[in-house]
Design an enzyme around this catalytic site. Structure first.
Site, PDB file in Angstrom:
ATOM      1  N   GLU A 119       1.031   5.807   7.574  1.00 42.41           N
ATOM      2  CA  GLU A 119       2.440   6.074   7.232  1.00 42.41           C
ATOM      3  C   GLU A 119       2.958   7.267   8.021  1.00 42.41           C
ATOM      4  O   GLU A 119       4.099   7.264   8.478  1.00 42.41           O
ATOM      5  CB  GLU A 119       2.606   6.306   5.730  1.00 42.41           C
ATOM      6  CG  GLU A 119       2.043   5.198   4.835  1.00 42.41           C
ATOM      7  CD  GLU A 119       2.474   3.792   5.207  1.00 42.41           C
ATOM      8  OE1 GLU A 119       3.575   3.615   5.755  1.00 42.41           O
ATOM      9  OE2 GLU A 119       1.688   2.841   4.959  1.00 42.41           O
ATOM     10  N   HIS A 131       3.862   6.316  11.560  1.00 48.71           N
ATOM     11  CA  HIS A 131       5.123   5.579  11.651  1.00 48.71           C
ATOM     12  C   HIS A 131       6.302   6.502  11.973  1.00 48.71           C
ATOM     13  O   HIS A 131       7.350   6.030  12.412  1.00 48.71           O
ATOM     14  CB  HIS A 131       5.430   4.873  10.329  1.00 48.71           C
ATOM     15  CG  HIS A 131       4.911   3.471  10.219  1.00 48.71           C
ATOM     16  ND1 HIS A 131       5.027   2.548  11.227  1.00 48.71           N
ATOM     17  CD2 HIS A 131       4.312   2.806   9.184  1.00 48.71           C
ATOM     18  CE1 HIS A 131       4.511   1.385  10.811  1.00 48.71           C
ATOM     19  NE2 HIS A 131       4.065   1.520   9.586  1.00 48.71           N
ATOM     20  N   GLY A 171       0.808  -1.220   0.000  1.00 50.83           N
ATOM     21  CA  GLY A 171       0.000   0.000   0.000  1.00 50.83           C
ATOM     22  C   GLY A 171       0.842   1.270   0.000  1.00 50.83           C
ATOM     23  O   GLY A 171       0.644   2.158  -0.830  1.00 50.83           O
ATOM     24  N   ALA A 172       1.771   1.353   0.936  1.00 58.17           N
ATOM     25  CA  ALA A 172       2.594   2.553   1.041  1.00 58.17           C
ATOM     26  C   ALA A 172       3.756   2.282   1.977  1.00 58.17           C
ATOM     27  O   ALA A 172       3.779   1.254   2.659  1.00 58.17           O
ATOM     28  CB  ALA A 172       1.768   3.724   1.570  1.00 58.17           C
ATOM     29  N   MET A 173       4.715   3.213   2.019  1.00 62.44           N
ATOM     30  CA  MET A 173       5.922   2.985   2.803  1.00 62.44           C
ATOM     31  C   MET A 173       6.343   4.267   3.515  1.00 62.44           C
ATOM     32  O   MET A 173       6.401   5.324   2.923  1.00 62.44           O
ATOM     33  CB  MET A 173       7.024   2.478   1.860  1.00 62.44           C
ATOM     34  CG  MET A 173       8.338   2.209   2.544  1.00 62.44           C
ATOM     35  SD  MET A 173       8.184   0.903   3.801  1.00 62.44           S
ATOM     36  CE  MET A 173       9.409   1.463   4.966  1.00 62.44           C
ATOM     37  N   GLU A 174       6.683   4.097   4.792  1.00 61.36           N
ATOM     38  CA  GLU A 174       6.894   5.232   5.705  1.00 61.36           C
ATOM     39  C   GLU A 174       8.311   5.811   5.694  1.00 61.36           C
ATOM     40  O   GLU A 174       8.736   6.375   6.707  1.00 61.36           O
ATOM     41  CB  GLU A 174       6.554   4.775   7.126  1.00 61.36           C
ATOM     42  CG  GLU A 174       7.557   3.759   7.745  1.00 61.36           C
ATOM     43  CD  GLU A 174       7.157   2.297   7.621  1.00 61.36           C
ATOM     44  OE1 GLU A 174       6.380   1.959   6.709  1.00 61.36           O
ATOM     45  OE2 GLU A 174       7.635   1.481   8.433  1.00 61.36           O
ATOM     46  N   ASN A 175       9.070   5.700   4.589  1.00 61.93           N
ATOM     47  CA  ASN A 175      10.431   6.254   4.549  1.00 61.93           C
ATOM     48  C   ASN A 175      10.483   7.627   5.213  1.00 61.93           C
ATOM     49  O   ASN A 175       9.629   8.470   4.970  1.00 61.93           O
ATOM     50  CB  ASN A 175      10.875   6.385   3.099  1.00 61.93           C
ATOM     51  CG  ASN A 175      10.522   5.180   2.276  1.00 61.93           C
ATOM     52  OD1 ASN A 175      10.987   4.088   2.545  1.00 61.93           O
ATOM     53  ND2 ASN A 175       9.637   5.360   1.307  1.00 61.93           N
TER      54      ASN A 175
HETATM   55  N1  TRP Z   1       5.938  -0.670   6.249  1.00 57.43           N
HETATM   56  C1  TRP Z   1       4.908  -0.644   5.232  1.00 57.43           C
HETATM   57  C2  TRP Z   1       3.644  -0.267   5.973  1.00 57.43           C
HETATM   58  O1  TRP Z   1       2.987  -1.048   6.555  1.00 57.43           O
HETATM   59  C3  TRP Z   1       4.724  -1.947   4.540  1.00 57.43           C
HETATM   60  C4  TRP Z   1       5.415  -2.109   3.241  1.00 57.43           C
HETATM   61  C5  TRP Z   1       5.437  -1.251   2.217  1.00 57.43           C
HETATM   62  C6  TRP Z   1       6.127  -3.237   2.789  1.00 57.43           C
HETATM   63  N2  TRP Z   1       6.097  -1.785   1.155  1.00 57.43           N
HETATM   64  C7  TRP Z   1       6.540  -2.994   1.482  1.00 57.43           C
HETATM   65  C8  TRP Z   1       6.452  -4.440   3.358  1.00 57.43           C
HETATM   66  C9  TRP Z   1       7.253  -3.923   0.740  1.00 57.43           C
HETATM   67  C10 TRP Z   1       7.174  -5.373   2.625  1.00 57.43           C
HETATM   68  C11 TRP Z   1       7.570  -5.122   1.327  1.00 57.43           C
HETATM   69  O2  TRP Z   1       3.326   0.853   6.118  1.00 57.43           O
HETATM   70 ZN    ZN Z   2       2.973   0.083   8.549  1.00 60.06          ZN
END
Ligand code: TRP
Ligand code: ZN
Length: 886
Positions: free
Chosen positions: A303, A306, A266-270
């Protein structure tokens, strides 16, 4: 199967890193057929690590061009290079290691590491993607300060982003330019991000509680600039909410969100640079349903949250994944509850928990919230880690109460800011701040499986005493044959003829006055325990597990009249909804028996009348009425049947259809009235009042279309006139699921002609077709694989077509001839070479082979076929291995 058996990683084998990285300098040179990555790592020995250990870096698919230590180029004999490790034996206490590698983002189809999505470069490093960018200590307990420079063609990639705060950009001549970024907060490599592309942005501001101004930007392709406002508003709401509810402020000068089309999750919390699947950020009333608006709001919040629960305080190792994910889901759920209708949110959460997590916990992939081992960590981004993890945090919140929970979270964030910690550290902080002993509670982290909680009540009229006996047990799961009793908070009330009764336990003084004396949280700690209530003037109906206070399967032998009483008079919304579900389950069981006996289906009039009352009651929240009129899904019904000797998907489908049809016919007039009454001419807004009204109105439309031509006409009219995607898609579904083949195909074609330019809408169109009940749906899905609207490299399209067919169309996936299973195995075989993470996820429906009566051998045969292939990925191997061992 594979050349070598992949290694199993054990939690008990955790050792602190032998080296730490204080500062990481990265220089990227992006070109059309490759990228160069220059890394300078400022390393030093970890005093807590194993003394004298060699330096061992992680890497994958990297072409090493040069390597030097403190300015001296290393000769090939001074280090050992293998497929996934770079080892340097003799290194000083503290030193700088420089490397240059060549990578090929253009050929990275796994969407892990640095890759290209359409015309832009982007990254996904969680969990272990950073090692595909450069040689590194790619583990979350190694946290470094990052300095990043990115050099690329100025015309194609005018926007160059990374984490932290921007420094002045430099033009380079020859049509190229360079950007520099500095992130002052030490972070693990999995939070690194880079984006380069021809992007536009919208911008707004946020002033933090302490008065700092933060610049907020959302970057998208030019065509999507008009679809960012809802995400921006959601971001501002999230930032305010985290200040107000958790006292957490944002910490950098900028916060950026980027939308990309090709994304595994879905998305990533960089840190400071959240990267989103475009389906989780772009919204407009024309292309997005109400559920889509709500999803964007909750994922933006997730996100953002996080930043504290995950980034400022991160995980020591991947076994602690739920430390950040469970807590952050708990936080985003509370946020969504505050932004909309809390009861409806809770019902939706319980629905996903029961259908996805309970099923996972009853199957071969069952694992605890804190797993003990894994082969591939990407397989552990599961409903158990996320949703059950959130339920575990919610139980702590229930046991401690909001004030002590807040003190616990304050202590956790203060004590561990800048650290990589464990689930145990979280529980310790909660324990210390509250003074509550959570020793037994910790079993929720270590024990897998869904506990059963059975309750029995006895009323003694002479003594005016009500005795409630609770008993718990947890079924065995792979590797855990015996289970201990858990600490289970059981929120409850007692319902009398005129409303909820006051509650007083035997050991309490008769004059105990509490503000809300009709509500209690009992704490069940033993395998079996009895609770006595005094002064109970009439035989009550127990309202158990209010608000779904624990993630358990609750069993109580209610009469149908009891359930009707709870449905109409209990004050807790979750219990009201659950009573409707339980009544529906009985009616569905009866229908299945009647059909099996060749008898006509006769639905209990008690149930039909209760539904009629719901429809007529204009004082109720329409969203709740819609939820209560919705029968349990076929997937959940199959899961329940599996524990009682195996599911027959066709019988389930037939019974559910028969009950729905009976409901539609019995209440045709009421559905009509309600449909007309809820018509609205207001301009579209994604607020809970409008969303609730549309939800009920479209539920009515679905039943009306099922009942016959009149309803189909309404659906056709709504399809033509709809002013938003919620109403249009609901009409499309009504026509496609219940209309004639000609009407279905014409409407689908019409919809495609109108929306083919909007890829997110096209995905919805694929999904509707993948879930058609018609018998030739598999053939349709196979044709759609060749359609220009489909793209097998795009995870959203794979999920919309293949994922939806296999997990949301049981009668067709489980076709008796096994063609559905062969279809899925064929897709997995193709996909695994390109994108193992997605391949392993799509495989899940086949792993449930034990649940389907008469289909076990056909399903298992496809798993075996895949297991016999050479070179299956680690991801797919782990799923196959566990599924076949079960
Ligand atoms: N940390 C992300 C979230 O839950 C999860 C996530 C995003 C992820 N992209 C990924 C996990 C790729 C594994 C692989 O917000
Ligand atoms: Zn998460």
């Amino acid at each position: 199967m594979r050349d070598a058996q992949p290694q199993v990683i054990q939690r008990k084998d955790y050792r602190p890193p032998a080296f730490l990285i204080e500062r990481t300098e990265l220089g990227f040179e992006l070109h059309e057929d490759h990228a160069l990555v220059n890394a300078c790592l400022h390393l030093r020995r970890n005093p807590e690590g194993e003394p004298d250990a060699a330096l061992e870096l992680h890497g994958q698919e990297l072409e090493l061009l040069s390597l030097s230590l403190d300015g001296r180029e290393l000769a090939p004999g001074e280090y050992q290079l293998s497929a996934e490790r770079l080892v340097v034996e003799a290194v000083p206490e503290s030193f700088q290691l420089r490397s240059q590698v060549r990578i090929r983002p253009q050929d990275n189809t796994a969407l892990d590491g640095l890759y290209k999505s359409r015309a832009m470069f982007c990254t996904q490093c969680e969990a272990e993607g950073f090692r595909k960018i450069t040689w590194y200590l790619d583990r979350p307990d190694v946290m470094a300060e990052f300095h990043v420079s990115i050099e690329a063609d100025q015309g194609r990639y005018p926007v160059l982003l990374s984490n932290g705060n921007p420094l002045a950009p430099e033009p380079l001549g020859n049509g190229r330019h360079r950007a520099r970024w500095h992130d002052p907060f030490p972070k693990p490599a999995y939070l690194f991000a880079l984006v380069a592309g021809d992007l536009r942005h919208i911008e707004d501001k946020f002033r933090t509680a302490s008065g700092r101004d933060v610049t907020l930007r959302i970057y998208v392709e030019e065509k999507d600039l008009d679809k960012c406002d809802h995400a921006m508003l959601s971001l501002q709401q999230s930032m305010r909410w985290d200040e107000e509810v958790y006292g957490r402020e944002y910490d950098l000068d900028v916060f950026h969100i980027v939308a990309v089309d090709d994304f595994n999750m879905g998305a990533m919390e960089n840190k400071g640079l959240n990267i989103f699947n475009s389906s989780c950020v772009l919204c407009s009333p024309e292309i997005t349903t109400d559920a889509g608006f709500e999803r964007v709001q909750s994922i933006v919040a997730h996100e953002y949250f996080h930043n504290w629960s995950g980034n400022r305080v991160t995980c020591r190792d991947w076994f602690q994944l739920s430390l950040k994910e469970g807590f952050t889901v708990f936080r985003d759920e509370a946020f969504s509850a505050d932004m909309g209708s809390a009861t409806v949110k809770r019902v939706e959460e319980v629905n996903t928990l029961r259908s996805a997590q309970f099923a996972e916990d009853a199957g071969p992939m069952s694992h605890p919230v804190r797993p003990d081992s894994f082969v591939e960590i990407s397989n552990f981004y599961t409903a158990t880690i996320y949703q059950k993890g959130a339920e575990v945090v919610r139980m702590i919140h229930t046991l401690l109460g909001p004030e002590r929970f807040r003190q616990g979270s304050d202590l956790y964030f203060e004590r561990h800011d800048g650290q990589a910690v464990t689930c145990e550290d979280f529980v310790l902080a909660m324990e210390e701040a509250s003074g509550m002993d959570l020793t037994q509670f910790r079993r929720w982290y270590s024990q897998a499986g869904t506990p059963r909680l059975s309750a029995r009540g006895e009323y003694d009229a002479d003594a005016q005493r009500y005795t409630l006996s609770l008993r718990q047990s947890t079924p065995p799961t792979p590797g855990q044959p015996d289970k201990e009793p858990l600490m289970i908070p059981v929120a409850l009330g007692l319902l009398g003829a005129a409303g909820n009764l006051p509650l007083r336990l035997t050991e309490e003084a008769p004059d105990t006055e509490t503000a809300d004396n009709t509500h209690r949280v009992l704490v069940l700690a033993e395998a079996e325990q009895t609770f006595c209530f005094e002064g109970v003037m009439e035989a009550p109906v127990p309202a158990l597990l209010r608000g779904f206070s624990a993630p358990v399967r609750i069993e109580y032998d209610y009469s149908s009249a009891d359930l009707c009483a709870l449905m109409s008079r209990e004050e807790d919304g979750f219990v009201r909804w659950d009573a409707a579900q339980q009544l529906a389950l009985r009616v569905l069981d009866a229908a299945q028996e009647q059909l099996a006996a060749g008898a006509p289906v006769e639905v209990d009039p008690l149930y039909l009348d209760a539904c009629g009352e719901l429809l007529a009651d204009t004082a109720l929240d329409p969203a709740m009425v819609a939820e209560m009129l919705r029968l349990p899904g076929e997937g959940y019904l199959a899961e329940l049947a599996a524990s009682r000797g195996g599911a027959d998907v066709d019988a389930i489908h037939a019974a559910r259809n028969a009950v729905r049809t009976a409901l539609a016919q019995r209440h045709a007039a009421a559905f009509q009235d309600c449909y007309q009454r809820l018509a609205s001419s207001e301009p579209y807004a994604p607020d809970s009042a409008q969303i609730g009204a549309r939800s009920l109105r479209n539920t009515c439309l679905d039943y009306l279309a099922l009942a016959g031509d009149e309803g189909l006409e309404l659906a056709a009219a709504q399809f033509a006139d709809a002013g938003n995607m919620s109403d249009r898609l609901a009409a499309l579904q009504a026509l496609a699921y219940h209309g004639s083949a000609a009407q279905r195909d014409a409407t689908l074609e019409w919809f495609y002609q109108d929306w083919q330019h909007e890829t997110l809408v096209v995905n919805q169109w694929l999904q509707v077709q993948a879930t058609l009940p018609a018998a030739d749906t598999l053939e349709r899905v196979q044709r759609l694989l060749q359609h220009p609207a489909f793209d097998s490299r795009n995870p959203n399209k794979l999920r919309a077509l293949i994922g939806a067919f296999c997990s949301a169309n049981p009668v067709n996936f489980h076709r008796a001839d096994g063609a559905g299973y062969r279809f899925l195995a064929d897709r997995i075989e193709e996909l695994d070479a390109r994108n193992p993470q997605i391949a392993a996820r799509l495989l899940t429906p086949l792993t449930k082979w034990r649940n389907y009566r008469g289909r076990e051998q056909l399903m298992r045969a496809q798993l075996q076929r895949l297991a016999a292939l050479p070179n299956v990925s680690r991801d797919v191997y782990e799923v196959l291995d566990k599924a076949l061992a079960s």
